[in-house]
Design a protein around this motif. Structure first.
Motif: not given
Length: 411
Positions: A276-294
């Protein structure tokens, strides 16, 4: 003090509103030509709604969102094994809202336009790079399509809230490389349909091998009594040709309907919902490694630029909002802006890293795999290990910063 915010998403706009309320001069630069209500559903948990409430936005959100009453877990046969109240129904002072991501962003954008002034929100300016010295930081912007240099802005601080592919982060960490792919692909859509369960429930179905998350995101029914339902299918697909996080890449809906064809329950017809959805979107489930400082001098990171995380535990946007609130607290507490950014770093870097790593370890969704491993053919109600499931859920809430007692003390 003048503060430059890079990124007009949920984190960047909340930051701008918080800092303006605290008396700072804030300007927001956004890369896209026009901010539009893109994306699908997200959740704002009580600890983030606390911040939005202090900005005067709870009433507006309530008109545009569903106040989530409960979270319910089911196995792949549609059998319920865990339920818990959410938001105010769980004893928090603030609600949990389920809302269309684009609706929330536009709500924040319009609020920022009114409060800061339209001249402080500048779209179609893509950050090329920044420069800083002992007294100031300078942001250099380009036209993304032509590469032409179009503007320079000088300020006291620069906040990189420009998402998982952050230009600010890339300049601070030039050798980091691309996001880390989890080998899970997310399939997202929205469908107009009759409500399920009590009409304000969030449902989690299956296991981390094949999962479906379903919840309503708009309180207004259409003429047929159908509500807008957000859904997310999570499939363990292994290596993928998808290499970037992209909310607008269309997927093969028919393939997804086939994969979920047996998930027809007395309370929800999953294949019909997908179809029933007009469209279906896909993307790879991703993150980044935690940093020591921002934080580096007059520059720091915030939100997905600082700590992109798997959408497990419904906490990504909420953590960005917590960043904004704590950054404001630090800038009010310390006269020296560099000391304020360091204090922000010391608190938020380890706190966000815990959530990133917990989400990699499945977060609260551990209980889905636990039930799949022990009862692959289903279970009787007497077999449900309630104590063990409760321990997992309570541990995650403490790590993620929204256990009832601690949060309600904050006022």
């Amino acid at each position: 003090m003048k503060i430059i915010v890079i990124g007009g998403g949920i984190g960047g706009l909340t930051t701008a509103l918080c800092l303006h309320k605290a008396g700072f001069d804030v300007v927001v630069y956004e890369s896209v030509k026009e901010v539009k209500p893109l994306g699908v559903g997200i959740n704002t948990l009580p600890h983030s709604v606390r911040v939005l409430t202090h900005l005067g936005l709870q009433e507006t959100m309530a008109k545009n969102a569903i106040e989530t009453t409960d979270l319910v877990y089911f196995n792949k046969f549609g059998q319920q094994f865990w339920t818990e109240p959410r938001g105010r129904f769980a004893g928090y002072k603030w609600p949990q809202f389920s809302i269309h991501r684009g609706t929330l962003q536009m709500l924040l954008w319009e609020e920022a336009k009114q409060v800061l002034g339209e001249e402080k929100l500048i779209p179609n300016h893509h950050l090329s790079h920044f420069e800083q010295n002992e007294t100031e930081v300078k942001a250099i912007f380009i036209n993304r399509e032509t590469g032409e240099s179009i503007r320079q802005e000088t300020g006291d601080l620069l906040i990189g809230a420009d998402g998982i592919n952050s230009v600010v982060r890339q300049q601070l960490y030039p050798n980091e490389g691309p996001p880390v792919y989890s080998e899970n692909v997310l399939y997202r859509g929205t469908t107009r349909m009759k409500p399920f369960l009590n009409g304000t429930s969030m449902a989690m179905i299956g296991s981390m091998q094949q999962k479906m998350v379903v919840y309503p995101i708009d309180p207004t029914p259409d003429e047929n009594g159908n509500f807008l339902i957000n859904w997310v299918g999570n499939l363990k697909e292994g290596k993928s040709k998808l290499t970037a996080r992209d909310w607008n890449r269309e997927a093969d809906k028919a393939r997804l309907v086939e994969i979920y064809k047996d998930w027809t329950f007395d309370w929800l017809d999953v294949p019909a919902m997908i179809d029933g959805a007009k469209a279906v979107y896909e993307f790879p489930m991703s993150d980044r490694n935690p940093l020591d400082r921002w934080t580096f001098g007059r520059v720091t990171l915030l939100g997905d630029a600082a700590h992109p995380m798997y959408p497990i535990g419904s906490n990504g946007a909420s953590q960005a909002i917590l960043d904004a609130d704590y950054l404001m607290e630090c800038l009010l507490k310390f006269k020296n802006p560099l000391a304020a950014l360091e204090a922000y770093d010391q608190e938020r870097v380890p706190a966000a890293a815990k959530v990133v790593l917990q989400n990699r370890a499945k977060g609260p969704d551990q209980i889905m795999d636990l039930m799949e491993e022990r009862f692959p053919q289903g279970f009787s109600s007497e077999e449900i290990p309630h104590d063990e499931l409760e321990q997992v859920m309570e541990h995650y809430k403490k790590v993620a910063g929204f256990d009832v007692q601690t949060l309600n003390l904050k006022g």
